[in-house]
Design an enzyme around this catalytic site. Structure first.
Site, short mmCIF file in Angstrom:
data_model
loop_
_atom_site.label_atom_id
_atom_site.label_comp_id
_atom_site.label_asym_id
_atom_site.label_seq_id
_atom_site.Cartn_x
_atom_site.Cartn_y
_atom_site.Cartn_z
N GLY A 144 65.57 46.19 42.42
CA GLY A 144 65.76 47.63 42.18
C GLY A 144 65.06 48.48 43.23
O GLY A 144 64.36 47.97 44.10
N LYS A 165 57.19 63.93 28.83
CA LYS A 165 56.33 62.94 29.48
C LYS A 165 55.27 63.67 30.30
O LYS A 165 54.09 63.31 30.29
CB LYS A 165 57.15 62.03 30.42
N CYS A 169 56.67 59.36 37.44
CA CYS A 169 56.53 59.74 38.85
C CYS A 169 56.11 61.20 39.05
O CYS A 169 55.23 61.50 39.87
CB CYS A 169 57.84 59.46 39.60
N SER A 207 66.47 58.87 43.67
CA SER A 207 65.90 57.51 43.65
C SER A 207 65.06 57.28 42.40
O SER A 207 64.84 56.13 42.00
CB SER A 207 65.10 57.22 44.91
N ARG A 235 72.26 38.47 36.93
CA ARG A 235 73.21 38.80 38.00
C ARG A 235 72.63 38.48 39.38
O ARG A 235 73.35 38.17 40.32
CB ARG A 235 73.57 40.30 37.97
N SER A 236 71.31 38.60 39.50
CA SER A 236 70.67 38.43 40.83
C SER A 236 70.03 37.06 41.01
O SER A 236 69.44 36.79 42.06
CB SER A 236 69.60 39.49 41.03
N VAL A 280 62.57 50.66 42.95
CA VAL A 280 61.11 50.60 42.89
C VAL A 280 60.61 49.19 43.21
O VAL A 280 59.62 49.01 43.93
CB VAL A 280 60.59 51.07 41.51
N ASN A 310 58.40 59.75 45.55
CA ASN A 310 58.43 59.24 44.16
C ASN A 310 58.49 57.72 44.09
O ASN A 310 58.04 57.12 43.13
CB ASN A 310 59.62 59.83 43.39
N ARG A 357 53.37 53.72 27.88
CA ARG A 357 52.48 54.76 28.42
C ARG A 357 51.66 55.49 27.36
O ARG A 357 50.49 55.79 27.59
CB ARG A 357 53.31 55.79 29.20
N HIS A 371 59.88 63.80 45.20
CA HIS A 371 59.96 64.85 44.18
C HIS A 371 59.13 66.04 44.67
O HIS A 371 58.01 65.85 45.15
CB HIS A 371 59.37 64.37 42.86
P1 A2P Z 1 69.54 43.46 38.84
O1 A2P Z 1 69.58 43.97 40.25
O2 A2P Z 1 69.73 41.98 38.78
O3 A2P Z 1 70.41 44.23 37.90
P2 A2P Z 1 67.11 50.13 39.41
O4 A2P Z 1 66.25 50.97 38.49
O5 A2P Z 1 66.92 50.48 40.86
O6 A2P Z 1 68.55 50.14 38.99
O7 A2P Z 1 66.58 48.61 39.23
C1 A2P Z 1 66.48 47.99 37.99
C2 A2P Z 1 65.89 46.61 38.19
O8 A2P Z 1 65.77 45.98 36.89
C3 A2P Z 1 66.76 45.67 39.01
O9 A2P Z 1 65.94 44.80 39.76
C4 A2P Z 1 67.51 44.91 37.95
O10 A2P Z 1 68.01 43.65 38.35
C5 A2P Z 1 66.43 44.71 36.93
N1 A2P Z 1 66.98 44.31 35.63
C6 A2P Z 1 67.99 44.91 34.95
N2 A2P Z 1 68.25 44.22 33.81
C7 A2P Z 1 67.39 43.17 33.77
C8 A2P Z 1 67.13 42.09 32.86
N3 A2P Z 1 67.85 41.96 31.76
N4 A2P Z 1 66.17 41.20 33.18
C9 A2P Z 1 65.44 41.33 34.31
N5 A2P Z 1 65.62 42.33 35.21
C10 A2P Z 1 66.57 43.25 34.95
#
Ligand code: A2P
Length: 337
Positions: free
Chosen positions: A17, A217, A133, A163, A44-45, A19, A319, A104, A246
């Site tokens: 992601g 928040k 943030c 972002s 997915r990754s 961050v 941010n 938090r 930001h």
């Molecule tokens: P993935 O890229 O495989 O979806 P962003 O806020 O920039 O969209 O990033 C969200 C992050 O959280 C990404 O790395 C995303 O992975 C990860 N993520 C989303 N769903 C899951 C999950 N079920 N388990 C672990 N990581 C997750």
């Protein structure tokens, strides 16, 4: 509690992601003592390779025993994942620094901005929360002023980049902008309206009191981080078509009178703050200047002529860095000191 070592096994959860990527970059740039880095994201990754210090590291998916042997886990995969997995990680003996909103306001969890309340790290029980943030950059500036002049009330309006919403929102701003400039029809998925060439007075969900969750928040987290419930905060949070950084307009009412020059002098000495304020030379903070920087930049410092003890200012921070990844890594640095 973290055992002292020469180097640590560190994990980034949500590594693919916006961050998560910045966390990896920050760990590398600040040369955090890493024995090995583990990367986690969704199924997915799984198997995808990401670069760290010239090496390729495979992304893993989260499992019940994946945190065994990990010393510190930086989480940025959303509140739902943190709710489930942060306690699993903490139970495995790993210290979690969580960037989501999930923990938090939990009284058992410290909410930390190192320049303001690193002392709160002493009572963590395995999970430490990284604040919102917009709140992080605001409290870095408020704390030194509060120490000298006691803040009574803050009125803040934010101008937040996409972002903060994540990768998908950055893609959406890019695609909508090119589509509009090419006279193509645009698609809107992430926000309720188009974000390109627009301004949305809406961040996170609306609550019954008419505020958004993002606004509340800023109110609640500020009090917890500053350790002072008496500070009154009211916020309007706005999404703008900017990729990174930001910006915030702050109106601060203090008990003791501060002149603009006194405020500049206080902030010039504050950790993590850069006074960038010379209006006669058109010098004031902007996202294009502050992107990729670690500090919170402050400008347009002037007295509020409508009240007795008031100061107005304009602050900008990256941010993804101070608002998220850098603050989390700074917490980790404090932990291993
Ligand atoms: P993935 O890229 O495989 O979806 P962003 O806020 O920039 O969209 O990033 C969200 C992050 O959280 C990404 O790395 C995303 O992975 C990860 N993520 C989303 N769903 C899951 C999950 N079920 N388990 C672990 N990581 C997750």
């Amino acid at each position: 509690m973290l055992k002292k070592k020469n180097s640590y096994v560190v994990a980034v959860v949500g590594a693919t992601g916006a961050v998560g990527q910045e966390m990896m970059l920050t760990l590398e740039q600040r040369d955090f003592p890493i024995q090995s880095l583990r990367l986690f994201a969704s199924e997915r990754s799984e198997g995808k390779e990401l670069d760290f210090k010239g090496q390729k590291i495979k992304v893993e998916r989260l499992t019940d025993d994946c945190f065994k042997g990990i010393d510190i886990a930086l989480f940025s995969a959303g509140a739902e994942r943190s709710k489930i997995w942060a306690p699993v990680a903490a139970k495995s003996g790993c210290v979690v620094i969580d960037n989501s909103s999930q923990w938090r306001m939990d009284p058992e969890v410290p909410l930390v901005v190192p320049e303001v309340n690193s002392h709160d790290l002493s009572w963590h029980k395995g999970i430490i929360a990284n604040p919102n943030c917009s709140t992080i950059q605001m409290v870095v500036v408020l704390k030194p002023i509060h120490d000298v002049a006691r803040i009574k009330r803050v009125v803040v309006t934010t101008f937040q980049s996409v972002s903060g919403t994540g990768m998908k929102a950055m893609d959406e701003l890019m695609t909508q902008t090119t589509d509009i400039l090419n006279f193509r029809e645009i698609k809107t998925n992430v926000y309720p309206y188009q974000i390109a060439f627009n301004v949305l007075p809406h961040i996170d969900k609306f609550l019954e009191n008419g505020y958004t969750k993002e606004e509340m928040k800023m109110v609640n987290e500020t009090k917890k981080i500053m350790g002072d419930d008496s500070i009154r905060v009211t916020a309007t949070t706005v999404r703008v078509p900017v990729f990174r950084c930001h910006s915030e307009s702050l109106n601060i009412e203090t008990e003791k009178k501060l002149t603009a020059n006194e405020t500049r002098a206080i902030l010039a000495k504050a950790k993590g703050v850069i006074v960038y304020d010379a209006p006669d030379k058109n010098i004031y903070p902007m996202p294009i200047i502050v992107a990729d920087k670690d500090e919170t930049y402050v400008g347009r410092i002037r007295e509020d002529e409508s009240i007795e003890n008031g100061i107005n200012m304009w602050i900008v921070a990256d941010n993804l860095r101070k608002g998220a990844a850098l603050n989390a890594v700074q917490i980790a640095e404090e932990l291993i000191k």
